[in-house]
Design a protein around this motif. Structure first.
Motif, PDB file in Angstrom:
ATOM      1  N   TYR A   1       0.838  -1.202   0.000  1.00 53.16           N
ATOM      2  CA  TYR A   1       0.000   0.000   0.000  1.00 53.16           C
ATOM      3  C   TYR A   1       0.871   1.251   0.000  1.00 53.16           C
ATOM      4  CZ  TYR A   1      -3.407   3.430   1.678  1.00 53.16           C
ATOM      5  OH  TYR A   1      -4.193   4.540   1.816  1.00 53.16           O
ATOM      6  N   TYR A   2       1.953   1.248   0.803  1.00 54.90           N
ATOM      7  CA  TYR A   2       2.882   2.374   0.790  1.00 54.90           C
ATOM      8  C   TYR A   2       3.491   2.562  -0.604  1.00 54.90           C
ATOM      9  CZ  TYR A   2       2.819   2.051   5.913  1.00 54.90           C
ATOM     10  OH  TYR A   2       2.445   2.016   7.230  1.00 54.90           O
ATOM     11  N   TYR A   3       3.734   1.425  -1.272  1.00 56.00           N
ATOM     12  CA  TYR A   3       4.366   1.477  -2.594  1.00 56.00           C
ATOM     13  C   TYR A   3       3.514   2.261  -3.578  1.00 56.00           C
ATOM     14  CZ  TYR A   3       6.984  -0.259  -6.638  1.00 56.00           C
ATOM     15  OH  TYR A   3       7.755  -0.348  -7.769  1.00 56.00           O
ATOM     16  N   THR A   4       2.196   2.232  -3.417  1.00 61.74           N
ATOM     17  CA  THR A   4       1.298   2.950  -4.326  1.00 61.74           C
ATOM     18  C   THR A   4       1.132   4.417  -3.948  1.00 61.74           C
ATOM     19  OG1 THR A   4      -0.683   2.381  -3.038  1.00 61.74           O
ATOM     20  CG2 THR A   4       0.025   0.811  -4.723  1.00 61.74           C
ATOM     21  N   LEU A   5       1.580   4.804  -2.758  1.00 64.63           N
ATOM     22  CA  LEU A   5       1.342   6.165  -2.265  1.00 64.63           C
ATOM     23  C   LEU A   5       2.546   7.079  -2.359  1.00 64.63           C
ATOM     24  CD1 LEU A   5      -0.777   5.553   0.976  1.00 64.63           C
ATOM     25  CD2 LEU A   5      -1.598   6.268  -1.266  1.00 64.63           C
ATOM     26  N   VAL A   6       3.701   6.590  -1.919  1.00 59.25           N
ATOM     27  CA  VAL A   6       4.865   7.466  -1.730  1.00 59.25           C
ATOM     28  C   VAL A   6       6.085   6.871  -2.401  1.00 59.25           C
ATOM     29  CG1 VAL A   6       4.023   8.434   0.437  1.00 59.25           C
ATOM     30  CG2 VAL A   6       5.394   6.361   0.479  1.00 59.25           C
ATOM     31  N   ARG A   7       7.107   7.723  -2.545  1.00 59.71           N
ATOM     32  CA  ARG A   7       8.386   7.275  -3.085  1.00 59.71           C
ATOM     33  C   ARG A   7       9.145   6.507  -2.011  1.00 59.71           C
ATOM     34  NH1 ARG A   7      11.462  11.669  -3.656  1.00 59.71           N
ATOM     35  NH2 ARG A   7      12.865  10.745  -5.189  1.00 59.71           N
ATOM     36  N   PRO A   8       9.985   5.541  -2.383  1.00 54.80           N
ATOM     37  CA  PRO A   8      10.744   4.769  -1.388  1.00 54.80           C
ATOM     38  C   PRO A   8      11.699   5.636  -0.571  1.00 54.80           C
ATOM     39  CG  PRO A   8      11.468   4.266  -3.637  1.00 54.80           C
ATOM     40  CD  PRO A   8      10.207   5.041  -3.748  1.00 54.80           C
ATOM     41  N   GLN A   9      12.234   6.715  -1.191  1.00 51.94           N
ATOM     42  CA  GLN A   9      13.137   7.601  -0.439  1.00 51.94           C
ATOM     43  C   GLN A   9      12.413   8.260   0.732  1.00 51.94           C
ATOM     44  OE1 GLN A   9      12.768   7.558  -3.711  1.00 51.94           O
ATOM     45  NE2 GLN A   9      14.746   7.597  -4.761  1.00 51.94           N
ATOM     46  N   ALA A  10      11.126   8.587   0.534  1.00 49.02           N
ATOM     47  CA  ALA A  10      10.361   9.197   1.620  1.00 49.02           C
ATOM     48  C   ALA A  10      10.152   8.204   2.752  1.00 49.02           C
ATOM     49  CB  ALA A  10       9.007   9.689   1.095  1.00 49.02           C
ATOM     50  N   VAL A  11       9.964   6.932   2.422  1.00 54.44           N
ATOM     51  CA  VAL A  11       9.748   5.910   3.445  1.00 54.44           C
ATOM     52  C   VAL A  11      10.991   5.734   4.298  1.00 54.44           C
ATOM     53  CG1 VAL A  11       9.261   3.467   3.842  1.00 54.44           C
ATOM     54  CG2 VAL A  11       8.008   4.705   2.080  1.00 54.44           C
ATOM     55  N   ILE A  12      12.156   5.569   3.667  1.00 52.47           N
ATOM     56  CA  ILE A  12      13.373   5.305   4.435  1.00 52.47           C
ATOM     57  C   ILE A  12      13.787   6.523   5.257  1.00 52.47           C
ATOM     58  CG2 ILE A  12      14.925   5.926   2.527  1.00 52.47           C
ATOM     59  CD1 ILE A  12      15.447   3.117   5.131  1.00 52.47           C
ATOM     60  N   LEU A  13      13.637   7.736   4.706  1.00 50.02           N
ATOM     61  CA  LEU A  13      13.984   8.929   5.471  1.00 50.02           C
ATOM     62  C   LEU A  13      13.038   9.125   6.656  1.00 50.02           C
ATOM     63  CD1 LEU A  13      14.932  11.500   2.675  1.00 50.02           C
ATOM     64  CD2 LEU A  13      16.460  10.184   4.158  1.00 50.02           C
ATOM     65  N   ALA A  14      11.754   8.805   6.456  1.00 50.53           N
ATOM     66  CA  ALA A  14      10.803   8.917   7.558  1.00 50.53           C
ATOM     67  C   ALA A  14      11.121   7.910   8.659  1.00 50.53           C
ATOM     68  CB  ALA A  14       9.379   8.700   7.046  1.00 50.53           C
ATOM     69  N   LYS A  15      11.476   6.688   8.277  1.00 49.31           N
ATOM     70  CA  LYS A  15      11.835   5.670   9.264  1.00 49.31           C
ATOM     71  C   LYS A  15      13.093   6.081  10.031  1.00 49.31           C
ATOM     72  CE  LYS A  15       8.719   2.412   8.457  1.00 49.31           C
ATOM     73  NZ  LYS A  15       7.766   1.933   9.483  1.00 49.31           N
TER      74      LYS A  15
ATOM     75  N   TYR B   1      19.449   6.197   1.264  1.00 48.39           N
ATOM     76  CA  TYR B   1      18.644   6.956   0.300  1.00 48.39           C
ATOM     77  C   TYR B   1      18.835   6.415  -1.109  1.00 48.39           C
ATOM     78  CZ  TYR B   1      16.663  11.007  -2.105  1.00 48.39           C
ATOM     79  OH  TYR B   1      15.906  11.826  -2.897  1.00 48.39           O
ATOM     80  N   LEU B   2      20.056   6.010  -1.449  1.00 46.01           N
ATOM     81  CA  LEU B   2      20.352   5.552  -2.805  1.00 46.01           C
ATOM     82  C   LEU B   2      19.962   4.097  -3.043  1.00 46.01           C
ATOM     83  CD1 LEU B   2      23.871   7.201  -3.320  1.00 46.01           C
ATOM     84  CD2 LEU B   2      21.696   7.939  -4.314  1.00 46.01           C
ATOM     85  N   LEU B   3      20.140   3.244  -2.035  1.00 49.27           N
ATOM     86  CA  LEU B   3      19.957   1.814  -2.243  1.00 49.27           C
ATOM     87  C   LEU B   3      18.571   1.312  -1.869  1.00 49.27           C
ATOM     88  CD1 LEU B   3      23.367   0.338  -1.003  1.00 49.27           C
ATOM     89  CD2 LEU B   3      22.681   0.992  -3.304  1.00 49.27           C
ATOM     90  N   PHE B   4      17.861   2.032  -1.000  1.00 53.11           N
ATOM     91  CA  PHE B   4      16.569   1.524  -0.555  1.00 53.11           C
ATOM     92  C   PHE B   4      15.559   1.375  -1.693  1.00 53.11           C
ATOM     93  CE2 PHE B   4      12.339   1.946   1.386  1.00 53.11           C
ATOM     94  CZ  PHE B   4      12.386   0.862   2.254  1.00 53.11           C
ATOM     95  N   PRO B   5      15.528   2.244  -2.712  1.00 54.97           N
ATOM     96  CA  PRO B   5      14.580   2.006  -3.819  1.00 54.97           C
ATOM     97  C   PRO B   5      14.753   0.646  -4.482  1.00 54.97           C
ATOM     98  CG  PRO B   5      15.392   4.234  -3.916  1.00 54.97           C
ATOM     99  CD  PRO B   5      16.187   3.554  -2.846  1.00 54.97           C
ATOM    100  N   PHE B   6      15.986   0.148  -4.602  1.00 53.50           N
ATOM    101  CA  PHE B   6      16.206  -1.178  -5.195  1.00 53.50           C
ATOM    102  C   PHE B   6      15.705  -2.279  -4.247  1.00 53.50           C
ATOM    103  CE2 PHE B   6      19.435   1.659  -6.913  1.00 53.50           C
ATOM    104  CZ  PHE B   6      19.251   1.480  -8.275  1.00 53.50           C
ATOM    105  N   LEU B   7      15.924  -2.091  -2.950  1.00 55.30           N
ATOM    106  CA  LEU B   7      15.405  -3.028  -1.961  1.00 55.30           C
ATOM    107  C   LEU B   7      13.886  -3.008  -1.933  1.00 55.30           C
ATOM    108  CD1 LEU B   7      16.062  -4.976   0.427  1.00 55.30           C
ATOM    109  CD2 LEU B   7      16.030  -2.967   1.897  1.00 55.30           C
TER     110      LEU B   7
END
Length: 213
Positions: free
Chosen positions: A75-89, A204-210
């Motif tokens: 669900y997060y994948y459909t809402l936000v960019r992965p960079q926003a998720v990792i920085l928020a965490k 920030y750089l690698l989390f989108p691939f993960l």
């Protein structure tokens, strides 16, 4: 970050459990040393403090991604960019660990005494350590969440990555305990800041691939 804070507030048992963990470990140290008439040596005081803080950080940061279900991550994948998720965490875990580390330091100093001669340097070092634990363990939690035996993988990946940072933190803490000036620890503190920035940039750089795996 707002979602994580709301979730933490609704499930206050987890936060209370972490505070109880800090208090109980400090009390066990008190029973082992001070209550039996033996004064805690300064090197042991320093080592025990970082052991308590390290395991508190692992318990606090591990649930960053491990508590998220597969469906919620999709669900997060459909809402936000992965960079926003990792920085928020990272931001949420950093604030959480900063609070826990400062509370832990206060309780530890009250119960087992405060041999620190340069308190400002020691507190600054603790804050950098909390930020370093947050950045490193958040990324490790994101990696471990993709595996089946995530809790074991969290420990296997996390502790080796923490060793260089722990060596620097213990070195600066020793300088603060000995009452040395800020200049004696300036290089180590700058290295800690650089490590935090490097881990954040790598996340920030690698989390989108993960995220897409």
């Amino acid at each position: 970050m707002q979602k994580d804070f709301r979730l933490e507030w609704r499930q206050r048992a987890a936060l209370n459990g972490m505070l109880l963990y800090v208090g109980s470990t400090v009390f066990v140290c008190y029973l082992s040393f001070a209550l039996r008439g033996g004064e805690l040596p300064v090197p042991a005081w320093n080592a025990l403090f970082w052991i308590i803080l390290l395991f508190t950080a692992v318990n606090a940061a591990a649930k960053g991604f491990l508590q998220e279900s597969r469906g919620r991550l999709l669900y997060y994948y459909t809402l936000v960019r992965p960079q926003a998720v990792i920085l928020a965490k990272i931001g949420y875990n950093a604030l959480l660990l900063l609070g826990l580390s400062l509370v832990g330091l206060a309780v530890y100093a009250v119960v087992l005494g405060n041999p620190v001669q340069n308190l400002g340097l020691f507190v600054a070092n603790v804050m950098l350590g909390a930020l370093g634990f947050a950045t490193t363990l958040t990324l490790v939690s994101g990696i471990a969440a993709k595996a089946s035996n995530s809790s074991t993988l969290m420990a296997v990946l996390g502790f080796p990555l923490m060793i260089p940072m722990l060596l620097l933190l213990i070195k600066v803490s020793k300088n603060a305990l000995d009452g040395l000036e800020f200049e004696a620890s300036k290089g180590s503190l700058l290295t800690l800041v650089a490590l935090n920035l490097i881990v954040t940039a790598v996340s920030y750089l690698l989390f989108p691939f993960l995220w897409r795996s």
